[in-house]
Design a protein around this motif. Structure first.
Motif, PDB file in Angstrom:
ATOM      1  N   THR A   1       0.862  -1.192   0.000  1.00  0.00           N
ATOM      2  CA  THR A   1       0.000   0.000   0.000  1.00  0.00           C
ATOM      3  C   THR A   1       0.890   1.230   0.000  1.00  0.00           C
ATOM      4  OG1 THR A   1      -1.756  -1.143   1.221  1.00  0.00           O
ATOM      5  CG2 THR A   1      -1.788   1.260   1.237  1.00  0.00           C
ATOM      6  N   VAL A   2       0.574   2.202  -0.854  1.00  0.00           N
ATOM      7  CA  VAL A   2       1.387   3.395  -0.991  1.00  0.00           C
ATOM      8  C   VAL A   2       0.472   4.585  -1.276  1.00  0.00           C
ATOM      9  CG1 VAL A   2       1.735   2.984  -3.467  1.00  0.00           C
ATOM     10  CG2 VAL A   2       3.386   4.406  -2.196  1.00  0.00           C
ATOM     11  N   SER A   3       0.876   5.769  -0.847  1.00  0.00           N
ATOM     12  CA  SER A   3       0.113   6.984  -1.114  1.00  0.00           C
ATOM     13  C   SER A   3       0.548   7.602  -2.436  1.00  0.00           C
ATOM     14  CB  SER A   3       0.319   8.006   0.011  1.00  0.00           C
ATOM     15  OG  SER A   3      -0.126   7.486   1.247  1.00  0.00           O
ATOM     16  N   VAL A   4      -0.344   8.351  -3.037  1.00  0.00           N
ATOM     17  CA  VAL A   4      -0.015   9.053  -4.280  1.00  0.00           C
ATOM     18  C   VAL A   4       1.213   9.929  -4.050  1.00  0.00           C
ATOM     19  CG1 VAL A   4      -0.775  10.846  -5.871  1.00  0.00           C
ATOM     20  CG2 VAL A   4      -2.335   9.010  -5.235  1.00  0.00           C
ATOM     21  N   GLY A   5       2.177   9.830  -4.965  1.00  0.00           N
ATOM     22  CA  GLY A   5       3.407  10.606  -4.837  1.00  0.00           C
ATOM     23  C   GLY A   5       4.501   9.890  -4.090  1.00  0.00           C
ATOM     24  N   GLY A   6       4.186   8.753  -3.468  1.00  0.00           N
ATOM     25  CA  GLY A   6       5.182   8.000  -2.719  1.00  0.00           C
ATOM     26  C   GLY A   6       5.937   7.019  -3.582  1.00  0.00           C
ATOM     27  N   THR A   7       6.731   6.158  -2.910  1.00  0.00           N
ATOM     28  CA  THR A   7       7.520   5.139  -3.594  1.00  0.00           C
ATOM     29  C   THR A   7       7.180   3.771  -3.014  1.00  0.00           C
ATOM     30  OG1 THR A   7       9.340   6.689  -4.002  1.00  0.00           O
ATOM     31  CG2 THR A   7       9.856   4.336  -4.085  1.00  0.00           C
ATOM     32  N   VAL A   8       6.988   2.784  -3.885  1.00  0.00           N
ATOM     33  CA  VAL A   8       6.654   1.434  -3.446  1.00  0.00           C
ATOM     34  C   VAL A   8       7.739   0.482  -3.942  1.00  0.00           C
ATOM     35  CG1 VAL A   8       5.224   0.947  -5.472  1.00  0.00           C
ATOM     36  CG2 VAL A   8       4.850  -0.329  -3.359  1.00  0.00           C
ATOM     37  N   THR A   9       8.069  -0.518  -3.125  1.00  0.00           N
ATOM     38  CA  THR A   9       9.052  -1.533  -3.486  1.00  0.00           C
ATOM     39  C   THR A   9       8.346  -2.871  -3.657  1.00  0.00           C
ATOM     40  OG1 THR A   9      10.801  -0.388  -2.261  1.00  0.00           O
ATOM     41  CG2 THR A   9      11.156  -2.715  -2.782  1.00  0.00           C
TER      42      THR A   9
ATOM     43  N   THR B   1      -2.041  -1.194  -3.698  1.00  0.00           N
ATOM     44  CA  THR B   1      -3.162  -0.296  -3.403  1.00  0.00           C
ATOM     45  C   THR B   1      -2.622   1.113  -3.269  1.00  0.00           C
ATOM     46  OG1 THR B   1      -4.347  -2.048  -2.236  1.00  0.00           O
ATOM     47  CG2 THR B   1      -5.030   0.219  -1.802  1.00  0.00           C
ATOM     48  N   VAL B   2      -3.182   2.034  -4.046  1.00  0.00           N
ATOM     49  CA  VAL B   2      -2.731   3.425  -4.026  1.00  0.00           C
ATOM     50  C   VAL B   2      -3.759   4.268  -3.284  1.00  0.00           C
ATOM     51  CG1 VAL B   2      -2.051   5.425  -5.399  1.00  0.00           C
ATOM     52  CG2 VAL B   2      -1.509   3.105  -6.202  1.00  0.00           C
ATOM     53  N   LEU B   3      -3.298   4.987  -2.264  1.00  0.00           N
ATOM     54  CA  LEU B   3      -4.169   5.859  -1.475  1.00  0.00           C
ATOM     55  C   LEU B   3      -4.183   7.252  -2.078  1.00  0.00           C
ATOM     56  CD1 LEU B   3      -2.998   4.841   2.115  1.00  0.00           C
ATOM     57  CD2 LEU B   3      -4.942   3.932   0.820  1.00  0.00           C
ATOM     58  N   GLY B   4      -5.387   7.769  -2.317  1.00  0.00           N
ATOM     59  CA  GLY B   4      -5.523   9.149  -2.772  1.00  0.00           C
ATOM     60  C   GLY B   4      -5.432  10.088  -1.579  1.00  0.00           C
ATOM     61  N   VAL B   5      -4.441  10.981  -1.555  1.00  0.00           N
ATOM     62  CA  VAL B   5      -4.223  11.877  -0.416  1.00  0.00           C
ATOM     63  C   VAL B   5      -5.253  13.000  -0.446  1.00  0.00           C
ATOM     64  CG1 VAL B   5      -2.570  13.376   0.751  1.00  0.00           C
ATOM     65  CG2 VAL B   5      -1.768  11.344  -0.481  1.00  0.00           C
ATOM     66  N   PRO B   6      -6.035  13.164   0.627  1.00  0.00           N
ATOM     67  CA  PRO B   6      -7.063  14.216   0.636  1.00  0.00           C
ATOM     68  C   PRO B   6      -6.445  15.607   0.663  1.00  0.00           C
ATOM     69  CG  PRO B   6      -6.922  13.148   2.780  1.00  0.00           C
ATOM     70  CD  PRO B   6      -6.040  12.368   1.865  1.00  0.00           C
ATOM     71  N   GLY B   7      -7.167  16.540   0.059  1.00  0.00           N
ATOM     72  CA  GLY B   7      -6.715  17.922   0.075  1.00  0.00           C
ATOM     73  C   GLY B   7      -6.981  18.588   1.417  1.00  0.00           C
ATOM     74  N   LYS B   8      -6.350  19.746   1.645  1.00  0.00           N
ATOM     75  CA  LYS B   8      -6.543  20.492   2.880  1.00  0.00           C
ATOM     76  C   LYS B   8      -8.003  20.911   2.995  1.00  0.00           C
ATOM     77  CE  LYS B   8      -4.878  24.407   5.562  1.00  0.00           C
ATOM     78  NZ  LYS B   8      -3.934  25.548   5.649  1.00  0.00           N
ATOM     79  N   PRO B   9      -8.617  20.725   4.165  1.00  0.00           N
ATOM     80  CA  PRO B   9     -10.044  21.051   4.297  1.00  0.00           C
ATOM     81  C   PRO B   9     -10.294  22.555   4.222  1.00  0.00           C
ATOM     82  CG  PRO B   9      -9.109  20.488   6.433  1.00  0.00           C
ATOM     83  CD  PRO B   9      -8.040  20.199   5.421  1.00  0.00           C
ATOM     84  N   GLN B  10     -11.441  22.891   3.712  1.00  0.00           N
ATOM     85  CA  GLN B  10     -11.876  24.288   3.615  1.00  0.00           C
ATOM     86  C   GLN B  10     -13.137  24.461   4.457  1.00  0.00           C
ATOM     87  OE1 GLN B  10     -10.054  26.551   1.906  1.00  0.00           O
ATOM     88  NE2 GLN B  10      -8.617  24.908   1.333  1.00  0.00           N
ATOM     89  N   ILE B  11     -13.170  25.536   5.255  1.00  0.00           N
ATOM     90  CA  ILE B  11     -14.310  25.807   6.136  1.00  0.00           C
ATOM     91  C   ILE B  11     -15.058  27.021   5.608  1.00  0.00           C
ATOM     92  CG2 ILE B  11     -15.068  26.349   8.481  1.00  0.00           C
ATOM     93  CD1 ILE B  11     -12.546  25.053   9.530  1.00  0.00           C
TER      94      ILE B  11
END
Length: 392
Positions: free
Chosen positions: A32-40, A118-128
């Motif tokens: 499992t890796v996040s978008v923008g990361g590196t997987v081996t 499995t690639v995790l989509g990193v959520p954007g900064k929340p807006q209030i």
């Protein structure tokens, strides 16, 4: 102390079992890796028969065949290549990299193993949203927090300071033509003056993030009527002196108008109003009474009161004189007692000295000559008594 054999995990037992069953069967693991990361990706066999290992992507395109690169993608690099292992890395992972990768060893027959990435989509900064205008005290405000691009859907949490608040259930909307989601949450609050400048926080909870990595803060602004108190210039206002009262009004916004009045009467003729101040040019006993100040800030008005009691300066001087007299009397008594003690001590010392001289005199009177007088003075009365017995 000697410990027993270490217990193997489920995955380790599976690998060992596969090695025992077929030492040429390749073994992989899901990642499992996040978008923008590196997987081996690692592929191993227990034994080698000099056959080459190969990695293929989700489209069954060969990535590496042993040490040889097969696909021109600079994100994919060789990590390790031995007769029993082939490891590669994929950098700057994208959502499209998710899927099933295949490791093959070209024996007879060909053996394969699969690894799911499995690639995790990193959520954007929340807006209030919902802070456009200040909120009057007692009103209800609804805040909305939104975060985009998460996979799986993120969870949003609300806080007031360090206290977690309960918002409405998250609303999850899938993004068209993308495997990501937009998440929103609402929080409804009935505000009070204690909420003014309170920090409301929306934080994103997601497996691709460490706690607190992505959050937004906003300060509440609450409008409320002023709290009023009256401060005197002095705690002991004296007749004939200058004096003033100050009206303090704390509200949001600050008070813009002040009015002064005297309870059960009119303001004294010599009292002058200067916005939040009431000045007395010369205090008089007739100024005694309860004074009221009304402060208004457009949201509401409040009233404070102060009871003025003008002190008589002569009475205060007399009281001060009485205090000094009492102190002086106490000092005089102490001095008198010390003098009496000195007199008694002096008389005691003089009496004991006189008795000693009398004994010396008795010795000299009874002596027939000077030498005997000295001996009698040193020896006490015994010589005199012996002399008396001798004559008898």
């Amino acid at each position: 102390m000697r410990s027993g054999p270490r217990q193997l995990s489920v995955s380790e037992r599976t690998v060992v079992g596969m090695f025992n069953e077929d030492p040429l069967q390749p073994v992989t693991s899901d990642e499992t890796v996040s978008v923008g990361g590196t997987v081996t990706l690692t592929c191993r066999v227990a034994e080698s028969d000099n056959s080459s290992l190969q990695w293929s992507n989700t489209a069954q395109q060969t990535l590496y065949f042993g040490e040889k690169r097969a696909l021109r993608d600079n994100r994919i690099q060789l990590h390790r290549s031995t007769p029993t292992e082939l490891s590669i890395t994929i950098a700057e992972v994208q959502l499209s990299d998710e899927g099933e990768y295949t490791c093959s060893i070209f024996t007879m027959p060909v053996r394969t193993a699969r690894a799911t990435v499995t690639v995790l989509g990193v959520p954007g900064k929340p807006q209030i949203l919902g802070f456009e205008n200040a909120v009057p005290e007692g009103d209800t405000v609804t805040l909305t927090c939104t975060s985009t691009g998460s996979k799986p859907p993120a969870r949003l949490r609300w806080y007031r300071g360090d206290q977690e608040l309960e918002g409405r259930p998250d609303v999850v909307v899938s993004v068209p033509d993308e495997p990501t989601y937009n998440v929103s949450s609402e929080l409804t609050l009935k505000v009070s003056r204690s909420d003014d400048n309170a920090l409301i926080t929306c934080a994103v909870d997601h497996p691709s993030l460490a706690p607190g990595d992505k959050r937004s803060e906003q300060a509440l602004r609450v409008l409320y009527s002023p709290n009023v108190q009256i401060l005197p210039e002095s705690d002991l206002p004296r007749e004939g002196e200058k004096f003033h009262l100050q009206c303090l009004g704390e509200g949001n916004p600050e008070p813009t108008s002040y009015t002064w009045e005297k309870k059960d009467g009119e303001l004294p003729p010599l009292a002058k109003v200067d916005v939040a101040f009431l000045h007395f040019e010369m205090l008089n006993k007739s100024d005694n009474g309860v004074y009221l100040c009304n402060a208004d800030n457009g949201i509401g008005n409040s009233q404070g009161e102060y009871t003025l009691l003008v002190q008589d300066p002569t009475a205060m001087s007399t009281s001060s004189g009485v205090d000094h007299a009492v102190i002086g009397g106490v000092v005089a008594v102490i001095v008198f007692i010390l003098l009496c003690l000195l007199i008694v001590l002096g008389r005691y010392l003089i009496r004991h000295k006189g008795t000693y001289l009398t004994h010396e005199a008795k010795g000299s009177d009874d002596a027939p000559d000077a030498d005997t007088a000295i001996i009698n003075a040193e020896g006490g009365h015994s010589g005199a008594e012996d002399k008396k017995e001798y004559f008898i």
